[in-house]
Design an enzyme around this catalytic site. Sequence first.
Site, PDB file in Angstrom:
ATOM      1  N   GLY A  15       0.784  -1.233   0.000  1.00  0.00           N
ATOM      2  CA  GLY A  15       0.000   0.000   0.000  1.00  0.00           C
ATOM      3  C   GLY A  15       0.813   1.278   0.000  1.00  0.00           C
ATOM      4  N   MET A  93      -3.126  -6.864  -7.824  1.00  0.00           N
ATOM      5  CA  MET A  93      -2.575  -7.981  -8.599  1.00  0.00           C
ATOM      6  C   MET A  93      -3.658  -8.893  -9.179  1.00  0.00           C
ATOM      7  SD  MET A  93       0.479  -7.167  -8.589  1.00  0.00           S
ATOM      8  CE  MET A  93       1.446  -5.935  -7.719  1.00  0.00           C
ATOM      9  N   HIS A 110       1.828   1.087 -13.661  1.00  0.00           N
ATOM     10  CA  HIS A 110       2.694  -0.069 -13.894  1.00  0.00           C
ATOM     11  C   HIS A 110       4.151   0.392 -13.849  1.00  0.00           C
ATOM     12  CE1 HIS A 110       3.976  -3.959 -15.268  1.00  0.00           C
ATOM     13  NE2 HIS A 110       4.720  -3.375 -16.194  1.00  0.00           N
ATOM     14  N   ASP A 151      -2.381  -4.620 -17.539  1.00  0.00           N
ATOM     15  CA  ASP A 151      -1.476  -3.522 -17.931  1.00  0.00           C
ATOM     16  C   ASP A 151      -1.753  -3.025 -19.343  1.00  0.00           C
ATOM     17  OD1 ASP A 151      -0.191  -3.962 -15.475  1.00  0.00           O
ATOM     18  OD2 ASP A 151       1.175  -5.413 -16.363  1.00  0.00           O
ATOM     19  N   GLU A 180       6.857   7.148  -9.746  1.00  0.00           N
ATOM     20  CA  GLU A 180       5.431   6.797  -9.590  1.00  0.00           C
ATOM     21  C   GLU A 180       4.740   7.760  -8.639  1.00  0.00           C
ATOM     22  OE1 GLU A 180       4.484   2.710  -8.658  1.00  0.00           O
ATOM     23  OE2 GLU A 180       6.169   1.958  -9.805  1.00  0.00           O
TER      24      GLU A 180
HETATM   25  C1  GAR Z   1       4.184  -0.286  -7.607  1.00  0.00           C
HETATM   26  O1  GAR Z   1       5.539  -0.284  -7.958  1.00  0.00           O
HETATM   27  C2  GAR Z   1       3.318  -0.522  -8.821  1.00  0.00           C
HETATM   28  O2  GAR Z   1       3.866   0.013  -9.972  1.00  0.00           O
HETATM   29  C3  GAR Z   1       3.242  -2.026  -8.865  1.00  0.00           C
HETATM   30  O3  GAR Z   1       3.112  -2.385  -7.500  1.00  0.00           O
HETATM   31  C4  GAR Z   1       3.826  -1.450  -6.720  1.00  0.00           C
HETATM   32  C5  GAR Z   1       2.983  -0.857  -5.617  1.00  0.00           C
HETATM   33  O4  GAR Z   1       2.774  -1.671  -4.568  1.00  0.00           O
HETATM   34  N1  GAR Z   1       2.120  -2.439  -9.670  1.00  0.00           N
HETATM   35  C6  GAR Z   1       2.202  -3.363 -10.648  1.00  0.00           C
HETATM   36  O5  GAR Z   1       3.210  -3.997 -10.898  1.00  0.00           O
HETATM   37  C7  GAR Z   1       0.918  -3.564 -11.443  1.00  0.00           C
HETATM   38  N2  GAR Z   1       1.171  -4.256 -12.675  1.00  0.00           N
HETATM   39  P1  GAR Z   1       2.227  -1.046  -3.201  1.00  0.00           P
HETATM   40  O6  GAR Z   1       1.432   0.193  -3.491  1.00  0.00           O
HETATM   41  O7  GAR Z   1       1.388  -2.150  -2.595  1.00  0.00           O
HETATM   42  O8  GAR Z   1       3.412  -0.720  -2.348  1.00  0.00           O
END
Ligand code: GAR
Length: 219
Positions: A15, A93, A110, A151, A180
Amino acid sequence: MSGKARLAVLLSGSGTTLQNILDRIGNGTLPAEVAVVVSSRKDAYGLIRAEKAGAPAHVVSSREYADWDDHSRAVTEVLDRYGPDLVVMAGYMCLYRFPARYEHRIMNIHPALIPAFCGKGLYGHLAHKAVIDYGVRVTGCTVHFVDNEYDHGPIILQRTVAVRAGDTADTLAERVQAEERIAYPEAIRLFAEDRLIVEGGTCKVLPGDWTPTSACGLE
Ligand code: GAR
């Protein structure tokens, strides 16, 4: 939309993305409110972050449903109760098969430059490892509207990161996640300001009082 965007946040893990959104709302730089958090895992730390922020949180465990269609229906049921303007995937996920009324109202971030290093099995650190193994020199992050594939969907913003010699998935993830934390709030703000227009499968960013620092299709 005038005023604050009501957000529903979908997550599966730690999160940190939710936390960034909460922090930006807290410091007054993101005109939004987190109306609800939905986790696909009951042990996700994101649930604790939601609780600490006083945001309603629900678990719709992906393990308890036969397939993505069933799971998605249960997620939609929760979302509908809160009437979000925008659904934000934050380290989510699962595949969400959403009803037509949510089209172009769901965003994902992503950790790579879509359409490279994305899709089923290429998430989080696995995407960074694939980037390093391939030997590309530039990666980054992508915020996009979600369609019914992993994605995939119209790209809103991208930010780039140089891959350095000796990078590991961890060191690269750290730098991509820093980008991000800029890109996602910018994309949400553009949505809240009605500046995102999807036409013919691509997303345009309309000009406004401020310009996103992320690469975008600003005319
Ligand atoms: C982020 O790096 C996001 O880009 C990735 O999960 C992480 C965030 O997790 N998402 C993906 O890979 C989606 N394809 P968190 O917010 O639980 O720390």
